[in-house]
Scaffold this motif. Structure first.
Motif, PDB file in Angstrom:
ATOM      1  N   GLU A 152      -6.873  -4.952  -7.122  1.00  0.00           N
ATOM      2  CA  GLU A 152      -6.138  -5.476  -5.974  1.00  0.00           C
ATOM      3  C   GLU A 152      -7.015  -6.309  -5.056  1.00  0.00           C
ATOM      4  OE1 GLU A 152      -2.959  -5.329  -4.872  1.00  0.00           O
ATOM      5  OE2 GLU A 152      -2.322  -4.440  -6.760  1.00  0.00           O
ATOM      6  N   ARG A 155      -6.560 -10.251  -4.762  1.00  0.00           N
ATOM      7  CA  ARG A 155      -5.296 -10.646  -4.136  1.00  0.00           C
ATOM      8  C   ARG A 155      -5.322 -10.373  -2.630  1.00  0.00           C
ATOM      9  NH1 ARG A 155      -0.638  -8.697  -2.356  1.00  0.00           N
ATOM     10  NH2 ARG A 155      -1.338  -6.558  -2.657  1.00  0.00           N
ATOM     11  N   SER A 158      -7.565 -12.701  -0.819  1.00  0.00           N
ATOM     12  CA  SER A 158      -6.978 -14.029  -0.631  1.00  0.00           C
ATOM     13  C   SER A 158      -6.173 -14.081   0.662  1.00  0.00           C
ATOM     14  CB  SER A 158      -6.102 -14.407  -1.833  1.00  0.00           C
ATOM     15  OG  SER A 158      -4.882 -13.684  -1.848  1.00  0.00           O
ATOM     16  N   TYR A 159      -5.555 -12.951   1.063  1.00  0.00           N
ATOM     17  CA  TYR A 159      -4.840 -12.914   2.337  1.00  0.00           C
ATOM     18  C   TYR A 159      -5.821 -12.967   3.506  1.00  0.00           C
ATOM     19  CZ  TYR A 159      -0.287 -12.034   0.275  1.00  0.00           C
ATOM     20  OH  TYR A 159       0.888 -12.165  -0.418  1.00  0.00           O
ATOM     21  N   ALA A 287      -2.151 -18.565  -3.638  1.00  0.00           N
ATOM     22  CA  ALA A 287      -1.755 -18.677  -5.046  1.00  0.00           C
ATOM     23  C   ALA A 287      -2.886 -18.245  -5.965  1.00  0.00           C
ATOM     24  CB  ALA A 287      -1.331 -20.117  -5.352  1.00  0.00           C
ATOM     25  N   THR A 290      -3.457 -14.433  -6.735  1.00  0.00           N
ATOM     26  CA  THR A 290      -2.609 -13.728  -7.694  1.00  0.00           C
ATOM     27  C   THR A 290      -3.077 -13.894  -9.134  1.00  0.00           C
ATOM     28  OG1 THR A 290      -1.103 -15.610  -7.955  1.00  0.00           O
ATOM     29  CG2 THR A 290      -0.635 -14.076  -6.170  1.00  0.00           C
ATOM     30  N   VAL A 291      -3.964 -14.872  -9.378  1.00  0.00           N
ATOM     31  CA  VAL A 291      -4.364 -15.139 -10.768  1.00  0.00           C
ATOM     32  C   VAL A 291      -5.848 -14.891 -11.025  1.00  0.00           C
ATOM     33  CG1 VAL A 291      -2.523 -16.824 -11.073  1.00  0.00           C
ATOM     34  CG2 VAL A 291      -4.768 -17.607 -10.327  1.00  0.00           C
TER      35      VAL A 291
END
Length: 419
Positions: A152, A155, A158-159, A287, A290-291
């Motif tokens: 996690e 992701r 990234s926030y 984006a 998530t990857v």
């Protein structure tokens, strides 16, 4: 106990308890990412707010480009000093209390910056802002790496990076618009008040860190720092951080002088709108988060650096739309690389030294930003914007080589995040 054994034990505990922790904790993905985004945003509201005002400050204080760029370098220098101290002592600090207290102190310092009567005094207040800021974002980075399961982390990180991007955007664009209409002082009053409001909100919504089942205690605060300096993967990451913030500061500081002159003649308010490209970086970062866990951090970093280099080349085209596209690409590349590097710290640094690793990374990152505000001045004097582009491209290529050759998989107890 050997570090490798401690690390394997720590990873085993995380792997065994990650699902239960995520389901039982208040830090569920939907609710937990907003406080992280908020912390990132508030940390960067003030840090670069003078960038769109540099041509104006040069006129107001009758100073050179290099002198007014010192309002950026002073803050990044303060960050570098404070980050080095947190690398030594940050492991022992309470995460939430330190984050909120730093937010309050930063807001008060920002309000007082409006009282500056000369460029040196303004630079001094900016350095004090920089000294306080790491208490927000270094502890937030550690908070994310400790509170979420490994898969996690990219992701959620990234926030956090998205929050820093949005905060940087909001600070810069409001600074440019208000400065053209009201002068440069009111922006610090506005941002200081926003900071106080944000600190109160963070106190309310940021969950306290969960008690750890086990902490690795060092006999000396220097122990994790010395261990990190012997870790080639971390050294490569520190070098990448230096190059990437150098890139961001050099591009967005000296492009303002380029676009304020002929043939563009952009005003202070118009220059501030350049930073809307940060919203592209915000979207790209979210984006990418998530990857990255699927494509790998190493591949993601090299791709982000290549994207940044391509965008930098586009700024040489004498067309505002093309320059805007280039800036959007360059900023997106830097922000995605920051997500990759922050996430990689969890894999490269053993438990018990991750705040130290984050502090050392941020120190290197902001030393790069300090140099990025000063060194391009020589290239600007000799060759203008093309000289700045050539110098910055060299740093980007260096960062790409460090990621490609320096981010090797560790042989024992690898994290689930692929490289």
């Amino acid at each position: 106990m050997p570090t490798a054994t401690l690390r394997a034990s720590d990873d085993a505990l995380l792997a065994a308890g990650s699902q239960s922790s995520l389901s039982s904790s208040s830090l569920k993905p939907q609710r937990g990412v907003f406080p992280v985004f908020l912390c990132g945003m508030l940390a960067f509201l003030e840090l670069y707010c003078t960038q769109p005002m540099l041509p104006m400050l040069a006129h107001v204080f009758h100073a050179s480009e290099a002198s007014v760029s010192g309002t950026i370098s002073a803050s990044t220098f303060g960050v570098a000093i404070s980050a080095a101290l947190l690398a030594l002592f940050g492991e022992r600090l309470d995460r939430k209390k330190t984050i909120v207290a730093s937010m309050v102190a930063l807001a008060i310092c920002t309000l007082l910056t409006a009282t500056a009567t000369s460029l040196p005094v303004l630079a001094l207040w900016r350095m004090l802002q920089g000294l306080i800021t790491p208490g927000v974002f270094i502890l937030t980075i550690a908070y994310v790496t400790e509170e979420w399961p490994p898969l996690e982390v990219p992701r959620v990180m990234s926030y956090y990076v998205g929050g820093t991007v949005f905060g940087g955007f909001l600070g810069r664009i409001s600074a440019g618009i208000l400065a053209e209409r009201l002068g440069w002082r009111p922006i610090f009053l506005v941002l200081g008040i926003l900071g106080l409001f944000g600190a109160a909100l963070a106190q309310r919504v940021l969950p306290p860190a969960r008690p750890k089942e086990r902490r690795i205690k060092s006999a000396s605060p220097f122990t994790p720092v010395l261990a990190n300096l012997q870790n080639p993967r971390l050294l490569a990451t520190f070098g990448i951080g230096f190059c990437m913030l150098y890139t961001l500061i050099s591009i967005f500081s000296y492009i303002t002088f380029y676009l304020a002159a002929a043939p563009f003649h952009l005003s202070t308010a118009e220059l501030s709108w350049l930073f809307t490209v940060y919203l592209c970086g915000l979207a790209a970062t979210l984006a990418a988060g998530t990857v990255l866990a699927r494509v790998g951090l190493r591949h993601g970093m090299v791709t982000a650096i290549g994207f940044c280099l391509g965008g930098l080349m586009l700024t040489l085209v004498p067309s505002l739309p093309v320059i805007g596209l280039g800036l959007a690409m360059a900023s997106s590349g830097v922000f995605i690389s920051q997500t990759c590097a922050n996430s990689f710290l969890r894999d490269a640094a053993p438990a018990g030294s991750r705040v130290s690793a984050a502090g050392m990374y941020i120190c290197s990152y902001y030393i790069g930003g300090t140099v990025g505000g000063i060194l391009p001045a020589a290239a600007w004097r000799m060759a203008g914007w093309p000289g700045c582009v050539s110098l910055t491209s060299t740093l980007l290529i260096t960062a790409g080589l460090l990621a490609f050759f320096g981010w090797k998989k560790r042989t024992a107890a690898p994290d689930p995040i692929p490289l």
